[in-house]
Write an enzyme that holds these catalytic residues in place. Sequence first.
Site, PDB file in Angstrom:
ATOM      1  N   TYR A  51       0.843  -1.195   0.000  1.00 22.71           N
ATOM      2  CA  TYR A  51       0.000   0.000   0.000  1.00 22.71           C
ATOM      3  C   TYR A  51       0.884   1.252   0.000  1.00 22.71           C
ATOM      4  O   TYR A  51       0.710   2.168  -0.797  1.00 22.71           O
ATOM      5  CB  TYR A  51      -0.925  -0.014   1.224  1.00 22.71           C
ATOM      6  CG  TYR A  51      -1.830   1.194   1.291  1.00 22.71           C
ATOM      7  CD1 TYR A  51      -1.402   2.363   1.911  1.00 22.71           C
ATOM      8  CD2 TYR A  51      -3.099   1.177   0.722  1.00 22.71           C
ATOM      9  CE1 TYR A  51      -2.219   3.479   1.953  1.00 22.71           C
ATOM     10  CE2 TYR A  51      -3.919   2.291   0.763  1.00 22.71           C
ATOM     11  CZ  TYR A  51      -3.472   3.439   1.384  1.00 22.71           C
ATOM     12  OH  TYR A  51      -4.265   4.545   1.423  1.00 22.71           O
ATOM     13  N   ASP A  52       1.870   1.244   0.905  1.00 23.74           N
ATOM     14  CA  ASP A  52       2.751   2.414   1.014  1.00 23.74           C
ATOM     15  C   ASP A  52       3.526   2.651  -0.276  1.00 23.74           C
ATOM     16  O   ASP A  52       3.716   3.778  -0.718  1.00 23.74           O
ATOM     17  CB  ASP A  52       3.738   2.240   2.175  1.00 23.74           C
ATOM     18  CG  ASP A  52       3.034   2.434   3.510  1.00 23.74           C
ATOM     19  OD1 ASP A  52       3.583   2.031   4.541  1.00 23.74           O
ATOM     20  OD2 ASP A  52       1.906   2.989   3.506  1.00 23.74           O
ATOM     21  N   LEU A  98      -9.179  17.124   4.323  1.00 26.03           N
ATOM     22  CA  LEU A  98      -9.850  18.092   3.457  1.00 26.03           C
ATOM     23  C   LEU A  98      -9.421  17.869   2.021  1.00 26.03           C
ATOM     24  O   LEU A  98      -8.272  17.522   1.758  1.00 26.03           O
ATOM     25  CB  LEU A  98      -9.468  19.521   3.865  1.00 26.03           C
ATOM     26  CG  LEU A  98      -9.999  20.016   5.205  1.00 26.03           C
ATOM     27  CD1 LEU A  98      -9.283  21.307   5.611  1.00 26.03           C
ATOM     28  CD2 LEU A  98     -11.497  20.274   5.111  1.00 26.03           C
ATOM     29  N   LYS A 131      -5.189  27.820   7.001  1.00 27.19           N
ATOM     30  CA  LYS A 131      -4.944  26.399   7.247  1.00 27.19           C
ATOM     31  C   LYS A 131      -3.609  26.299   7.974  1.00 27.19           C
ATOM     32  O   LYS A 131      -2.554  26.592   7.401  1.00 27.19           O
ATOM     33  CB  LYS A 131      -4.899  25.630   5.925  1.00 27.19           C
ATOM     34  CG  LYS A 131      -4.730  24.142   6.109  1.00 27.19           C
ATOM     35  CD  LYS A 131      -4.942  23.408   4.792  1.00 27.19           C
ATOM     36  CE  LYS A 131      -5.032  21.917   4.996  1.00 27.19           C
ATOM     37  NZ  LYS A 131      -3.808  21.316   5.536  1.00 27.19           N
ATOM     38  N   LYS A 329      -4.951  25.605  -1.194  1.00 25.99           N
ATOM     39  CA  LYS A 329      -3.544  25.556  -0.815  1.00 25.99           C
ATOM     40  C   LYS A 329      -2.731  26.663  -1.488  1.00 25.99           C
ATOM     41  O   LYS A 329      -3.010  27.057  -2.619  1.00 25.99           O
ATOM     42  CB  LYS A 329      -2.934  24.195  -1.203  1.00 25.99           C
ATOM     43  CG  LYS A 329      -3.612  23.000  -0.572  1.00 25.99           C
ATOM     44  CD  LYS A 329      -3.361  22.882   0.911  1.00 25.99           C
ATOM     45  CE  LYS A 329      -2.002  22.325   1.236  1.00 25.99           C
ATOM     46  NZ  LYS A 329      -1.918  20.870   1.095  1.00 25.99           N
ATOM     47  N   CYS A 434      40.468  34.074 -10.848  1.00 28.93           N
ATOM     48  CA  CYS A 434      39.244  34.606 -11.439  1.00 28.93           C
ATOM     49  C   CYS A 434      38.959  33.865 -12.747  1.00 28.93           C
ATOM     50  O   CYS A 434      39.837  33.789 -13.616  1.00 28.93           O
ATOM     51  CB  CYS A 434      39.408  36.099 -11.708  1.00 28.93           C
ATOM     52  SG  CYS A 434      38.037  36.788 -12.660  1.00 28.93           S
ATOM     53  N   CYS A 437      39.392  36.692 -15.783  1.00 30.02           N
ATOM     54  CA  CYS A 437      40.659  37.313 -16.179  1.00 30.02           C
ATOM     55  C   CYS A 437      41.891  36.546 -15.700  1.00 30.02           C
ATOM     56  O   CYS A 437      43.013  36.891 -16.061  1.00 30.02           O
ATOM     57  CB  CYS A 437      40.717  38.755 -15.677  1.00 30.02           C
ATOM     58  SG  CYS A 437      40.917  38.878 -13.892  1.00 30.02           S
TER      59      CYS A 437
HETATM   60  S1  IVH Z   1     -11.155  21.776   9.304  1.00 29.96           S
HETATM   61  C1  IVH Z   1     -13.614  18.080   8.248  1.00 29.96           C
HETATM   62  N1  IVH Z   1      -9.690  23.909   9.556  1.00 29.96           N
HETATM   63  O1  IVH Z   1      -5.880  20.292   7.699  1.00 29.96           O
HETATM   64  C2  IVH Z   1     -12.651  19.170   8.252  1.00 29.96           C
HETATM   65  N2  IVH Z   1      -8.582  21.824   9.257  1.00 29.96           N
HETATM   66  O2  IVH Z   1      -5.946  18.560   5.302  1.00 29.96           O
HETATM   67  C3  IVH Z   1     -11.904  19.269   9.507  1.00 29.96           C
HETATM   68  N3  IVH Z   1      -6.140  22.006   9.291  1.00 29.96           N
HETATM   69  O3  IVH Z   1      -6.648  17.285   9.265  1.00 29.96           O
HETATM   70  C4  IVH Z   1     -10.728  20.096   9.420  1.00 29.96           C
HETATM   71  N4  IVH Z   1      -6.045  24.156   9.648  1.00 29.96           N
HETATM   72  O4  IVH Z   1      -5.228  18.983  10.546  1.00 29.96           O
HETATM   73  C5  IVH Z   1      -9.686  22.579   9.367  1.00 29.96           C
HETATM   74  N5  IVH Z   1      -8.502  25.861   9.861  1.00 29.96           N
HETATM   75  C6  IVH Z   1      -8.530  24.556   9.671  1.00 29.96           C
HETATM   76  C7  IVH Z   1      -7.346  23.814   9.568  1.00 29.96           C
HETATM   77  C8  IVH Z   1      -7.408  22.452   9.352  1.00 29.96           C
HETATM   78  C9  IVH Z   1      -5.334  23.055   9.502  1.00 29.96           C
HETATM   79  C10 IVH Z   1      -5.667  20.653   9.036  1.00 29.96           C
HETATM   80  C11 IVH Z   1      -6.300  19.569   9.851  1.00 29.96           C
HETATM   81  C12 IVH Z   1      -6.849  18.593   8.861  1.00 29.96           C
HETATM   82  C13 IVH Z   1      -6.044  18.899   7.651  1.00 29.96           C
HETATM   83  C14 IVH Z   1      -6.769  18.491   6.409  1.00 29.96           C
END
Ligand code: IVH
Length: 738
Positions: A51-52, A98, A131, A329, A434, A437
């Site tokens: 999987y990894d 997200l 975020k 992002k 250099c 030169c």
């Molecule tokens: S909301 C269901 N708000 O981003 C949504 N997440 O990629 C719940 N994160 O796991 C998350 N800042 O660790 C939310 N202002 C923010 C956030 C945030 C950072 C992180 C969080 C989440 C990840 C998702």
Amino acid sequence: MTSLGPDAGVDIESLSEDQARAELARLEGVLVAADVAYHQKDAPEMSDADYDALKRRYLSIEAAFPELRRPDSLSGKVGAPAAEGFAKVRHQVPMLSLLNAFTDDDVARFFDTATGIAEGGATMQFTAEPKIDGLSASLTYRAGVLVKGATRGDGLVGEDITRNLMTIADIPHRLAGAGWPDEIEIRGEVYMSHAEFQALKARSAAVGGQDYVNPRNTAAGSLRQKDPSVTASRKLNFFAYAWGAASSLPAPTQMGVMDRFRAWGFAVNPLTVLCQSRDALLAHYRMIEAQRATLGYDIDGVVYKVDRVEWRDRIGWRANAPLWAIAHKFPPEQATSVLDAIDIQVGRTGALTPVARLRPVTVGGVVVENATLHNEDYIKGIGSDGEPLRGGMDLRVGDTVVVQRAGDVIPQIIGVVADKRPADAVPYVFPDRCPICGSAAVRDVNEKTGKVDAVRRCTGEMSCAAQAVEQLKHFVARDAMDIDGFGSENVELFFAEGLVQHPADIFRLPQRADAVRDALVKRSRQQALDRKGGAEAAEPDPQPGKAKGDQRQRQLEKLFAAIEARRAPELDKFIFALGIRHVGATTAALFAKTFSTIEAFRDTALQAAAGGDIHTDFPSISGVGEAVLASVRDFFANPRNVAALDALLAEVRPAPYVVSAESPVAGQTVVFTGSLEKMTRGAAKAMAERLGAKVAGSVSKNTNLVVAGPGAGSKLKDAEALGIPVIDEDQWLALVGG
Ligand code: IVH
């Protein structure tokens, strides 16, 4: 077990874009099926290692073809399995990830999907907030008391780190106020501020301890300490932004719930706002992006969420992310590339600057092919204070390196991927001659500190073509002699053709019109050859000879007119144009103001150079220190420099420096803030002072005018608060006639 497919091992670099797209889709199918089998049916179909490996391949293809990355990419859904050593906590409500948006179009699609479900034309509101680049945590409160704190883990099962979370000052052990439900799980992000990260690094360096890579990893490491007192010794912070299981909700909207969280004693990010339109979301995104560097903690995007909770259920979920929220992002600002070569550039003052030639890579939305390597110690992995850089690793041609671009700063190489170093890579040997030169290149010893200078310099001075050309480019530049239209290309051409060696030669060009015309013709022939390729260029010229000749004549006249227009330059610009080391635009203006004429400046400097005492010969000028005076003396001690200056003075007459009493800004106090695009800060200051204005460093009620460029911050806010007029750089130039 799922088959990996026949092409599982195809080298990513040899994939075409179409193949990469197909491969991503195939891998996504396999990975999603495996996720469902593992998480929902509790019947794993493939080993963790398989999987990894597939996930890594998926991520690598995405990294190699960023344009193929979709907002719902699996890369937004990476979760780490719970580590051994801490008790496991099964989340009552999964901690979802997200989906990502990378473009305005992605945001538009998200917005349209969400608003599409609003009934009866009701306006849908969204929250927008940073975020945070940290680690998510869940905090369960029963009857207002913190009873459990956990990491996200893989979203379903996390680690019990209650005792560690309790050491964080932003996390209340008991909720403040009243009106909390019997049970509520508060979610948010644990992070480390830049200030704490730097302080921890410094504390660690002082005792020869480990180096820390970035605030996020450091926060993660700090949280996963078995001994909570270690966590407590590192200041962590927490922003609340969501919730999990709750016996009841204190408000029907995200904003309403956040207000309650605040009242209960949590920090909620102050940049959280409500927006009603897509444009408002995007505007907030850009506002946050502009502040990113000064927030004091890392963020990697902006999260939009549907505000009204009841609408969320209707919009729904997909796999392991909600469709009612999205992470917009910022473009990635770090990427890996290969160091193909190290070139040495020779600057105006003879400094040998190494430049990294990189395999082109997109960093923060810009293709990067070059990065500065500063000096030879930097290549060796030694910082300016002798501290180790990149964990002390040197840079070698062939290395895989981590490239970073922060804001408008020139790209930097911040790391080397140790296990990708080719077996035959050899340490880089910095040249001691250099490359232009052939003169010896040396590292001076600073007279005052006794320290060896980090920079190696060519000793060839004006006999070094590189230094001569760079000095000429400096001479004609906007902040210096400002010869309009006489750009770097012309300098290189006329130098190569032997028409200009010294600055004075520029003013003799009008007497050599035929030779100048020949040089220009030669260049345009060469350019045509380069454009069309040799064979076609030999075809007859479609443009009739006369039209071309007329055009050339106009080009020549324009160039000569620009030269003639600068025969009486401002004294400060003229002194700056001489290119004396350490004499920038601001210092040049101080000299101009003090001496008023070029003769006074020249005579005093010559006296000092002839063995006088710089301190007694030169009047003391506030803002002009020892290093500057020493370099003025050294400049005038070199007869070649004096000869070049005198030759120049036979051609031009710098205007005596007089502070204007009539300009529109005379007597006013002006503040410059943000970045300027048409001139340096020093040149802007010098210009304002020449026009009789006072230039201040901060805004107060005594300020008359603020000139703000991109990135202006607190000074702009102060000006707005005090009602002081604010103009931009172009308006400033229009005002002062620059
Ligand atoms: S909301 C269901 N708000 O981003 C949504 N997440 O990629 C719940 N994160 O796991 C998350 N800042 O660790 C939310 N202002 C923010 C956030 C945030 C950072 C992180 C969080 C989440 C990840 C998702």
